[in-house]
Scaffold this active site. Structure first.
Site, short mmCIF file in Angstrom:
data_model
loop_
_atom_site.label_atom_id
_atom_site.label_comp_id
_atom_site.label_asym_id
_atom_site.label_seq_id
_atom_site.Cartn_x
_atom_site.Cartn_y
_atom_site.Cartn_z
N TRP A 10 0.82 -1.22 0.00
CA TRP A 10 0.00 0.00 0.00
C TRP A 10 0.85 1.26 0.00
CZ3 TRP A 10 -4.27 -1.34 4.23
CH2 TRP A 10 -5.07 -2.40 3.75
N LYS A 11 2.14 1.14 0.30
CA LYS A 11 3.03 2.30 0.40
C LYS A 11 2.40 3.34 1.35
CE LYS A 11 4.93 1.07 -4.05
NZ LYS A 11 5.61 1.47 -5.27
N HIS A 94 13.09 -2.36 -0.33
CA HIS A 94 12.30 -1.82 -1.45
C HIS A 94 13.08 -0.68 -2.09
CE1 HIS A 94 9.19 0.12 -3.77
NE2 HIS A 94 8.51 -1.01 -3.69
N GLU A 96 12.29 2.12 -3.11
CA GLU A 96 12.01 3.46 -2.57
C GLU A 96 12.77 3.69 -1.26
OE1 GLU A 96 7.76 3.01 -2.86
OE2 GLU A 96 7.99 3.01 -5.04
N GLU A 166 11.99 -6.30 -8.61
CA GLU A 166 11.26 -5.10 -8.99
C GLU A 166 12.19 -4.16 -9.76
OE1 GLU A 166 7.59 -4.39 -6.37
OE2 GLU A 166 9.26 -3.47 -5.34
N GLY A 172 5.62 2.07 -10.64
CA GLY A 172 4.76 3.25 -10.66
C GLY A 172 4.83 4.02 -11.96
N GLY A 232 1.85 -2.62 -6.33
CA GLY A 232 1.72 -1.31 -5.71
C GLY A 232 0.36 -0.71 -6.00
N GLY A 233 0.31 0.21 -6.95
CA GLY A 233 -0.91 0.97 -7.27
C GLY A 233 -2.16 0.12 -7.38
P1 13P Z 1 3.51 -0.39 -8.81
O1 13P Z 1 2.69 -1.67 -8.94
O2 13P Z 1 2.66 0.79 -8.42
O3 13P Z 1 4.35 -0.15 -10.01
O4 13P Z 1 4.50 -0.59 -7.57
C1 13P Z 1 5.28 -1.73 -7.51
C2 13P Z 1 5.94 -1.77 -6.19
O5 13P Z 1 6.81 -0.97 -5.89
C3 13P Z 1 5.48 -2.79 -5.23
O6 13P Z 1 6.33 -2.84 -4.14
#
Ligand code: 13P
Length: 248
Positions: A10-11, A94, A96, A166, A172, A232-233
């Site tokens: 969910w970030k 991750h 990020e 990833e 994203g 993610g999204g």
């Molecule tokens: P997205 O699916 O939004 O590209 O994000 C992937 C992600 O970073 C899952 O950890």
């Protein structure tokens, strides 16, 4: 036979009510026999979402874990605290966290070890940037990120872990790695580990993450070395997330 796994990350999205509603909609869409589905929830809502999904097929994950066991580390959350809240999985490394919060291969390896020590399954996130891919450095980056963990934890530690490939350029951005591009790296990761321990490599779940959506999940998940996804999204919408889960 590897068990498939689909995890939502969910970030830093949604407030308390949003998280609870999302978790409720996901569990409403699951059947008693379902397994291999989890959500990685922001720390502040872990306890409450954890209580809601307790005794359901939906497993609980965190988005990070401290690289230290306990003590004077203001702002950090330990693996034992997560365990105490019913967490099964913890993301470590991750991209990020690596790019925005200076996580290094060493701190990621230390987080991995802390999670495992408490019986929380680390989900080790690895992947190259666009610049690295264009410079033909994808496999070198994978080697570095993977080896740091193997050196600190030992290859046997991978038996109780998950790896998420990833590619940073696909996160994203709406730009997914092609099925073949993703499979190529997944196969490479499995082979690298097999050089050290074939049995562990064979049973290791390797997830793909990066713009996985309901319309591309099935093809990705049908590749032989892709065992599921880190989403993610699309995991912020119960219907999309469940549709991705159902495409396994
Ligand atoms: P997205 O699916 O939004 O590209 O994000 C992937 C992600 O970073 C899952 O950890």
């Amino acid at each position: 036979m590897r068990q498939p796994l689909v995890m939502g990350n969910w970030k830093m999205n949604g407030l308390r009510a949003d998280g609870l509603a999302l978790a409720q909609s996901i569990i409403d869409g699951l059947n008693a026999g379902d397994q291999g589905i989890a959500v990685c929830v922001p720390f502040v809502y872990i306890s409450e979402v954890g209580k809601l999904i307790e005794s359901t097929p939906l497993a609980l994950g965190s988005q990070n874990v401290a690289d230290q066991e306990k003590g004077a580390f203001t702002g950090e959350i330990s693996a034992s605290m997560l365990k105490d809240c019913g967490v099964t999985y913890a993301l470590v490394g991750h991209s990020e966290r690596r790019t925005c919060y200076a996580d290094t291969d060493q701190t990621v390896a230390a987080r991995f070890c802390q999670a495992q020590k408490e019986g929380v399954i680390p989900v080790l996130c690895i992947g190259e940037t666009l610049e690295e891919r264009e410079g033909d450095k994808t496999f070198a980056v994978i080697d570095e990120q993977l080896n740091a963990v193997i050196e600190m934890a030992g290859v046997e530690a991978l038996a109780n872990s998950v790896i998420a490939y990833e590619p940073v350029w696909a996160i994203g951005t709406g730009k997914t790695a092609s099925d073949e591009q993703a499979q190529e790296v997944h196969k490479y990761i499995r082979e690298k580990i097999a050089e050290k321990d074939a049995a562990i490599a064979e049973q290791l779940q390797i997830l793909y993450g990066g713009s996985v959506k309901p319309n591309n999940a099935k093809a990705l998940f049908s590749m032989p070395d892709i065992d599921g996804g880190l989403i993610g999204g699309a995991s912020l919408d119960a219907e999309s997330f469940l549709s991705i889960y159902r495409s396994i």
